[in-house]
Motif scaffolding. Sequence first.
Motif, PDB file in Angstrom:
ATOM      1  N   CYS A 217       0.855  -1.190   0.000  1.00  0.00           N
ATOM      2  CA  CYS A 217       0.000   0.000   0.000  1.00  0.00           C
ATOM      3  C   CYS A 217       0.883   1.229   0.000  1.00  0.00           C
ATOM      4  CB  CYS A 217      -0.917   0.020   1.217  1.00  0.00           C
ATOM      5  SG  CYS A 217      -1.922  -1.472   1.420  1.00  0.00           S
TER       6      CYS A 217
ATOM      7  N   VAL B 127      -4.386   6.222  -2.081  1.00  0.00           N
ATOM      8  CA  VAL B 127      -4.761   6.297  -0.668  1.00  0.00           C
ATOM      9  C   VAL B 127      -4.678   7.772  -0.249  1.00  0.00           C
ATOM     10  CG1 VAL B 127      -4.354   5.392   1.644  1.00  0.00           C
ATOM     11  CG2 VAL B 127      -3.823   3.982  -0.355  1.00  0.00           C
TER      12      VAL B 127
ATOM     13  N   GLY C  12      -9.543   7.774  -0.211  1.00  0.00           N
ATOM     14  CA  GLY C  12      -8.638   6.853   0.452  1.00  0.00           C
ATOM     15  C   GLY C  12      -8.264   7.339   1.843  1.00  0.00           C
TER      16      GLY C  12
END
Length: 218
Positions: free
Chosen positions: A43, A164, A186
Amino acid sequence: MPFDRYGVLAGTLHEHFRDTPDDEGAWFHVNLRVDAPDGRYKCAVDVDSHDSDTGVQWKVFTVDAAALGPVAALAPGYHELARTPGSGALDYIRHPALRRRWNRPGWLPAPLGELLDRLLGSSPPWTSGSNLEAATAFEPILTVGRSILVFGEPFDTGLGVHNVHQNQGDAYGSQWWPENGIWQDGATMTRRPDGRYDVFLNKFSGQKDHTDAAGHPV
């Protein structure tokens, strides 16, 4: 048009680390490795912007699990979310637990202000600064072994989540205008021992705080 896919990854934080600026240039991220039943996800949380010398804006605060709706009870793994209120999807501008409802007076004692923030469901104001300042503000909630929720767009291939950050409010003519949309923002949240969630929200300084039903700035 909005993203083709949007959702949340629920898992356990394995590690986190910053990009090396010399290798990554201006696109600076705090990278997360998150364990879920189907593997370890990558991520990338954006903490930099090409468009502004001040980098990004961010806020860090804590919310009750109940304020997040169904996502707090999801099993580990990646889950698609409908871009609608109540699905667990996030919208910095419209979600009751994320939007700023009131301005705390400067004279108000901090403990009382924090109590009113919690009771009113109000998030703090945005902070602006450099990528290093944003990363430094983010990292204290990244306790290895904590349960974590990462909201954003899944990778096209492989296990991972990107975008994100706020995903609406980009100006007309920018390369991101076509991806504007509501209820697809996000964020990163980690679960505290008391069951509440520490929240990190981040947006680019050029993104607006008021948008229409298509996520475009107004």
